[in-house]
Design an enzyme around this catalytic site. Structure first.
Site, PDB file in Angstrom:
ATOM      1  N   SER A 112       0.857  -1.184   0.000  1.00 49.66           N
ATOM      2  CA  SER A 112       0.000   0.000   0.000  1.00 49.66           C
ATOM      3  C   SER A 112       0.887   1.226   0.000  1.00 49.66           C
ATOM      4  O   SER A 112       2.034   1.180   0.472  1.00 49.66           O
ATOM      5  CB  SER A 112      -0.901   0.005   1.238  1.00 49.66           C
ATOM      6  OG  SER A 112      -1.525   1.260   1.414  1.00 49.66           O
TER       7      SER A 112
ATOM      8  N   TYR B 178      -1.107  -0.755  10.280  1.00 44.72           N
ATOM      9  CA  TYR B 178      -1.248  -0.879   8.829  1.00 44.72           C
ATOM     10  C   TYR B 178       0.016  -0.384   8.129  1.00 44.72           C
ATOM     11  O   TYR B 178       0.549  -1.056   7.230  1.00 44.72           O
ATOM     12  CB  TYR B 178      -2.465  -0.074   8.363  1.00 44.72           C
ATOM     13  CG  TYR B 178      -2.895  -0.388   6.952  1.00 44.72           C
ATOM     14  CD1 TYR B 178      -3.548  -1.579   6.653  1.00 44.72           C
ATOM     15  CD2 TYR B 178      -2.655   0.511   5.912  1.00 44.72           C
ATOM     16  CE1 TYR B 178      -3.953  -1.866   5.355  1.00 44.72           C
ATOM     17  CE2 TYR B 178      -3.055   0.228   4.609  1.00 44.72           C
ATOM     18  CZ  TYR B 178      -3.704  -0.961   4.340  1.00 44.72           C
ATOM     19  OH  TYR B 178      -4.093  -1.247   3.052  1.00 44.72           O
TER      20      TYR B 178
END
Length: 286
Positions: A157, A170
Protein backbone atom coordinates in the site's frame (compact mmCIF):
# COMPACT_ATOMS: atom_id res chain seq x y z
CA UNK A 1 5.87 1.46 -38.55
CA UNK A 2 4.62 -0.48 -35.53
CA UNK A 3 3.50 1.79 -32.70
CA UNK A 4 4.71 1.57 -29.10
CA UNK A 5 1.33 0.29 -27.89
CA UNK A 6 1.33 -2.47 -30.49
CA UNK A 7 4.83 -3.58 -29.52
CA UNK A 8 3.86 -3.56 -25.84
CA UNK A 9 0.74 -5.61 -26.57
CA UNK A 10 2.75 -8.22 -28.45
CA UNK A 11 5.31 -8.35 -25.65
CA UNK A 12 2.69 -8.78 -22.93
CA UNK A 13 0.88 -11.47 -24.87
CA UNK A 14 3.80 -13.83 -24.37
CA UNK A 15 4.54 -13.04 -20.72
CA UNK A 16 3.84 -14.79 -17.45
CA UNK A 17 0.35 -13.41 -16.83
CA UNK A 18 -0.91 -15.09 -20.03
CA UNK A 19 -2.13 -18.65 -19.40
CA UNK A 20 -0.64 -18.49 -15.91
CA UNK A 21 -0.93 -21.19 -13.31
CA UNK A 22 -1.71 -18.73 -10.55
CA UNK A 23 -2.31 -18.68 -6.82
CA UNK A 24 -4.14 -15.65 -5.42
CA UNK A 25 -4.70 -15.15 -1.70
CA UNK A 26 -7.56 -12.99 -0.51
CA UNK A 27 -9.25 -13.90 -3.79
CA UNK A 28 -12.75 -13.72 -2.33
CA UNK A 29 -13.21 -9.99 -2.83
CA UNK A 30 -11.66 -6.67 -3.82
CA UNK A 31 -8.27 -6.59 -5.50
CA UNK A 32 -7.79 -10.33 -5.00
CA UNK A 33 -10.97 -11.17 -6.87
CA UNK A 34 -10.02 -8.71 -9.61
CA UNK A 35 -6.61 -10.40 -9.98
CA UNK A 36 -8.22 -13.84 -10.19
CA UNK A 37 -10.83 -12.80 -12.76
CA UNK A 38 -8.29 -10.95 -14.90
CA UNK A 39 -5.89 -13.89 -14.87
CA UNK A 40 -8.68 -16.22 -15.95
CA UNK A 41 -9.59 -13.75 -18.71
CA UNK A 42 -5.99 -14.02 -19.91
CA UNK A 43 -6.37 -17.78 -20.19
CA UNK A 44 -4.99 -18.67 -16.78
CA UNK A 45 -5.87 -21.42 -14.32
CA UNK A 46 -6.39 -19.83 -10.90
CA UNK A 47 -6.30 -21.24 -7.38
CA UNK A 48 -8.49 -18.81 -5.43
CA UNK A 49 -7.56 -18.84 -1.74
CA UNK A 50 -9.51 -16.99 0.93
CA UNK A 51 -10.26 -17.30 4.64
CA UNK A 52 -13.96 -17.15 3.74
CA UNK A 53 -14.88 -20.25 1.69
CA UNK A 54 -18.13 -18.71 0.45
CA UNK A 55 -16.36 -15.68 -0.99
CA UNK A 56 -13.73 -17.88 -2.64
CA UNK A 57 -16.49 -20.00 -4.17
CA UNK A 58 -18.22 -16.87 -5.49
CA UNK A 59 -15.02 -15.81 -7.27
CA UNK A 60 -14.66 -19.26 -8.80
CA UNK A 61 -18.29 -19.23 -9.91
CA UNK A 62 -17.76 -15.88 -11.65
CA UNK A 63 -14.70 -17.21 -13.46
CA UNK A 64 -16.32 -20.49 -14.49
CA UNK A 65 -19.44 -18.67 -15.70
CA UNK A 66 -17.24 -16.87 -18.23
CA UNK A 67 -15.51 -20.05 -19.37
CA UNK A 68 -12.42 -19.81 -17.16
CA UNK A 69 -10.67 -22.35 -14.96
CA UNK A 70 -10.45 -21.93 -11.19
CA UNK A 71 -10.60 -23.79 -7.88
CA UNK A 72 -11.41 -22.47 -4.43
CA UNK A 73 -9.43 -23.26 -1.30
CA UNK A 74 -9.86 -22.05 2.25
CA UNK A 75 -6.69 -20.52 3.69
CA UNK A 76 -5.92 -18.29 6.67
CA UNK A 77 -2.65 -16.70 5.62
CA UNK A 78 -1.81 -15.86 9.23
CA UNK A 79 -1.46 -19.61 9.85
CA UNK A 80 1.88 -20.83 8.45
CA UNK A 81 0.72 -24.44 8.18
CA UNK A 82 -2.29 -23.43 6.08
CA UNK A 83 -0.07 -21.50 3.68
CA UNK A 84 2.23 -24.50 3.39
CA UNK A 85 -0.83 -26.64 2.64
CA UNK A 86 -1.84 -24.10 0.00
CA UNK A 87 1.55 -24.52 -1.69
CA UNK A 88 1.15 -28.29 -1.66
CA UNK A 89 -2.36 -27.96 -3.08
CA UNK A 90 -1.03 -25.74 -5.86
CA UNK A 91 1.45 -28.43 -6.87
CA UNK A 92 -1.36 -30.98 -7.00
CA UNK A 93 -3.75 -28.74 -8.95
CA UNK A 94 -1.18 -27.55 -11.48
CA UNK A 95 0.88 -30.72 -11.70
CA UNK A 96 3.95 -28.75 -10.64
CA UNK A 97 4.82 -25.32 -9.28
CA UNK A 98 2.63 -22.31 -10.09
CA UNK A 99 3.94 -19.73 -12.51
CA UNK A 100 2.49 -16.74 -10.64
CA UNK A 101 1.81 -16.14 -6.94
CA UNK A 102 -0.11 -13.11 -5.70
CA UNK A 103 0.13 -12.49 -1.96
CA UNK A 104 -2.86 -10.21 -1.67
CA UNK A 105 -4.79 -11.07 1.51
CA UNK A 106 -4.92 -8.12 3.90
CA UNK A 107 -7.02 -6.22 6.41
CA UNK A 108 -7.55 -2.56 7.24
CA UNK A 109 -6.89 -1.03 10.63
CA UNK A 110 -6.66 2.57 11.79
CA UNK A 111 -7.89 5.43 13.91
CA UNK A 112 -5.75 5.20 17.04
CA UNK A 113 -2.23 6.50 17.78
CA UNK A 114 0.64 4.32 18.91
CA UNK A 115 0.20 3.71 22.61
CA UNK A 116 -3.58 3.40 22.33
CA UNK A 117 -3.74 0.53 19.84
CA UNK A 118 -3.18 -2.52 22.00
CA UNK A 119 -1.22 -5.70 21.41
CA UNK A 120 -4.21 -7.64 20.09
CA UNK A 121 -4.75 -5.24 17.18
CA UNK A 122 -1.03 -5.09 16.40
CA UNK A 123 -0.78 -8.89 16.32
CA UNK A 124 -3.96 -9.28 14.27
CA UNK A 125 -2.90 -6.78 11.61
CA UNK A 126 0.72 -7.90 11.36
CA UNK A 127 -0.31 -11.55 11.39
CA UNK A 128 -2.36 -11.14 8.22
CA UNK A 129 -0.79 -8.21 6.39
CA UNK A 130 2.87 -8.98 7.02
CA UNK A 131 3.28 -12.55 8.24
CA UNK A 132 0.78 -13.73 5.63
CA UNK A 133 3.03 -12.37 2.88
CA UNK A 134 6.16 -13.69 4.61
CA UNK A 135 4.64 -17.17 4.78
CA UNK A 136 3.57 -16.91 1.15
CA UNK A 137 7.04 -15.96 -0.01
CA UNK A 138 8.68 -18.63 2.16
CA UNK A 139 6.38 -21.29 0.75
CA UNK A 140 6.37 -20.32 -2.91
CA UNK A 141 9.64 -18.51 -3.68
CA UNK A 142 11.75 -21.72 -3.56
CA UNK A 143 9.32 -23.41 -5.97
CA UNK A 144 9.58 -20.60 -8.50
CA UNK A 145 13.34 -20.26 -8.01
CA UNK A 146 13.76 -23.96 -8.72
CA UNK A 147 11.63 -23.66 -11.85
CA UNK A 148 13.61 -20.52 -12.82
CA UNK A 149 10.48 -18.83 -14.13
CA UNK A 150 7.33 -17.04 -13.04
CA UNK A 151 6.34 -14.08 -10.95
CA UNK A 152 5.52 -12.99 -7.42
CA UNK A 153 3.24 -10.02 -6.75
CA UNK A 154 2.97 -8.75 -3.19
CA UNK A 155 0.16 -6.33 -2.40
CA UNK A 156 1.37 -3.55 -0.10
CA UNK A 157 0.00 0.00 0.00
CA UNK A 158 1.05 3.60 -0.33
CA UNK A 159 0.65 3.52 3.46
CA UNK A 160 3.95 1.66 3.50
CA UNK A 161 5.78 4.87 2.62
CA UNK A 162 3.17 7.53 3.45
CA UNK A 163 3.25 6.71 7.20
CA UNK A 164 0.07 8.63 8.01
CA UNK A 165 -0.74 9.18 11.71
CA UNK A 166 -3.16 6.86 13.54
CA UNK A 167 -2.39 3.98 11.13
CA UNK A 168 0.59 2.41 12.88
CA UNK A 169 -0.13 -1.32 12.43
CA UNK A 170 -1.25 -0.88 8.83
CA UNK A 171 1.73 1.32 7.95
CA UNK A 172 4.23 -1.02 9.58
CA UNK A 173 2.77 -4.10 7.92
CA UNK A 174 2.78 -2.57 4.46
CA UNK A 175 6.28 -1.11 4.86
CA UNK A 176 7.40 -4.61 5.78
CA UNK A 177 5.81 -6.01 2.63
CA UNK A 178 7.64 -3.40 0.57
CA UNK A 179 10.98 -4.25 2.18
CA UNK A 180 10.38 -7.97 1.81
CA UNK A 181 9.57 -7.50 -1.88
CA UNK A 182 12.70 -5.42 -2.46
CA UNK A 183 14.79 -8.08 -0.73
CA UNK A 184 13.21 -10.89 -2.72
CA UNK A 185 13.68 -8.97 -5.97
CA UNK A 186 17.40 -8.71 -5.24
CA UNK A 187 17.65 -12.37 -4.32
CA UNK A 188 15.83 -13.47 -7.47
CA UNK A 189 17.61 -11.09 -9.83
CA UNK A 190 19.25 -12.98 -12.67
CA UNK A 191 16.62 -15.72 -12.52
CA UNK A 192 13.45 -15.97 -14.56
CA UNK A 193 11.31 -14.87 -11.59
CA UNK A 194 10.04 -11.29 -11.45
CA UNK A 195 8.93 -9.65 -8.20
CA UNK A 196 6.45 -6.76 -8.12
CA UNK A 197 5.06 -4.85 -5.14
CA UNK A 198 1.76 -3.00 -5.53
CA UNK A 199 1.41 0.28 -3.58
CA UNK A 200 -1.99 1.86 -4.21
CA UNK A 201 -3.82 4.50 -2.21
CA UNK A 202 -7.61 4.13 -2.25
CA UNK A 203 -9.11 1.27 -4.21
CA UNK A 204 -12.86 0.70 -4.18
CA UNK A 205 -13.02 -2.42 -2.01
CA UNK A 206 -14.51 -3.40 1.35
CA UNK A 207 -11.20 -3.36 3.23
CA UNK A 208 -12.21 -0.36 5.37
CA UNK A 209 -15.62 -1.87 6.14
CA UNK A 210 -14.21 -5.28 7.03
CA UNK A 211 -11.31 -4.00 9.13
CA UNK A 212 -10.80 -2.67 12.63
CA UNK A 213 -11.19 1.03 11.93
CA UNK A 214 -12.67 3.72 14.14
CA UNK A 215 -15.78 5.56 12.98
CA UNK A 216 -13.84 8.76 12.35
CA UNK A 217 -11.18 7.02 10.29
CA UNK A 218 -13.80 5.05 8.37
CA UNK A 219 -15.73 8.20 7.51
CA UNK A 220 -12.60 9.88 6.22
CA UNK A 221 -11.64 6.78 4.24
CA UNK A 222 -15.09 6.62 2.67
CA UNK A 223 -14.87 10.25 1.55
CA UNK A 224 -11.40 9.82 0.09
CA UNK A 225 -12.49 6.59 -1.59
CA UNK A 226 -15.32 8.44 -3.29
CA UNK A 227 -13.02 11.28 -4.42
CA UNK A 228 -9.87 9.44 -5.46
CA UNK A 229 -10.59 5.72 -5.39
CA UNK A 230 -9.88 3.65 -8.47
CA UNK A 231 -11.31 0.28 -9.44
CA UNK A 232 -9.70 -3.00 -8.39
CA UNK A 233 -10.01 -4.20 -11.98
CA UNK A 234 -7.78 -1.42 -13.34
CA UNK A 235 -5.24 -1.92 -10.55
CA UNK A 236 -5.09 -5.68 -11.14
CA UNK A 237 -4.64 -5.37 -14.90
CA UNK A 238 -1.91 -2.73 -14.66
CA UNK A 239 -0.05 -4.68 -11.98
CA UNK A 240 -0.07 -7.88 -14.01
CA UNK A 241 1.28 -5.91 -16.98
CA UNK A 242 3.99 -4.45 -14.76
CA UNK A 243 5.06 -7.89 -13.55
CA UNK A 244 5.13 -9.08 -17.16
CA UNK A 245 7.55 -6.24 -17.89
CA UNK A 246 9.69 -6.98 -14.83
CA UNK A 247 8.83 -3.80 -12.90
CA UNK A 248 9.40 -3.87 -9.15
CA UNK A 249 7.13 -1.01 -8.03
CA UNK A 250 3.57 -0.28 -9.06
CA UNK A 251 2.32 3.04 -7.68
CA UNK A 252 -0.84 3.33 -9.76
CA UNK A 253 -2.40 6.62 -8.68
CA UNK A 254 -1.42 10.27 -8.91
CA UNK A 255 -1.82 10.95 -5.18
CA UNK A 256 0.42 8.01 -4.31
CA UNK A 257 3.10 9.26 -6.71
CA UNK A 258 2.94 12.76 -5.22
CA UNK A 259 3.43 11.37 -1.71
CA UNK A 260 6.23 9.08 -2.93
CA UNK A 261 8.24 12.04 -4.27
CA UNK A 262 7.43 14.45 -1.41
CA UNK A 263 8.53 11.91 1.18
CA UNK A 264 11.87 11.33 -0.55
CA UNK A 265 12.77 14.92 -1.39
CA UNK A 266 11.36 16.67 1.68
CA UNK A 267 11.26 14.09 4.49
CA UNK A 268 11.21 16.49 7.47
CA UNK A 269 8.63 18.78 5.90
CA UNK A 270 6.53 15.80 4.92
CA UNK A 271 6.50 14.44 8.48
CA UNK A 272 5.50 17.88 9.83
CA UNK A 273 2.67 18.15 7.30
CA UNK A 274 1.43 14.62 7.97
CA UNK A 275 1.43 15.35 11.69
CA UNK A 276 -0.55 18.55 11.15
CA UNK A 277 -3.18 16.68 9.14
CA UNK A 278 -3.34 14.03 11.83
CA UNK A 279 -4.13 16.68 14.44
CA UNK A 280 -6.74 18.42 12.28
CA UNK A 281 -8.65 15.41 10.94
CA UNK A 282 -10.93 13.59 13.43
CA UNK A 283 -9.73 10.09 12.65
CA UNK A 284 -9.50 8.93 16.27
CA UNK A 285 -13.19 9.33 17.07
CA UNK A 286 -15.10 6.12 17.71
Amino acid sequence: MIGVDAVRTRLLRHRRSTKAKAVVTGAGSGIGRAFAVELARRGGHVLCADIDPERAAQTVAEIVAHGGRAEAVTCDVADRSQVEQLAARARDVFGGPPTLVINNAGVGIGGRPVGAIGADDWEWALGINLWGVVYGCEAFAPMLREANRGGIINVASAAGFAAAPAMGPYNVSKAGVMSLSETLAAELSGTGVAVTVLCPTFVKTNVARDGRITAGARGLADRLMAWTGTTPESVAASTLDANDLGRLYVVPQLDANVVWHLKRHFPSQYAWGAGLLGRVLPVSSE
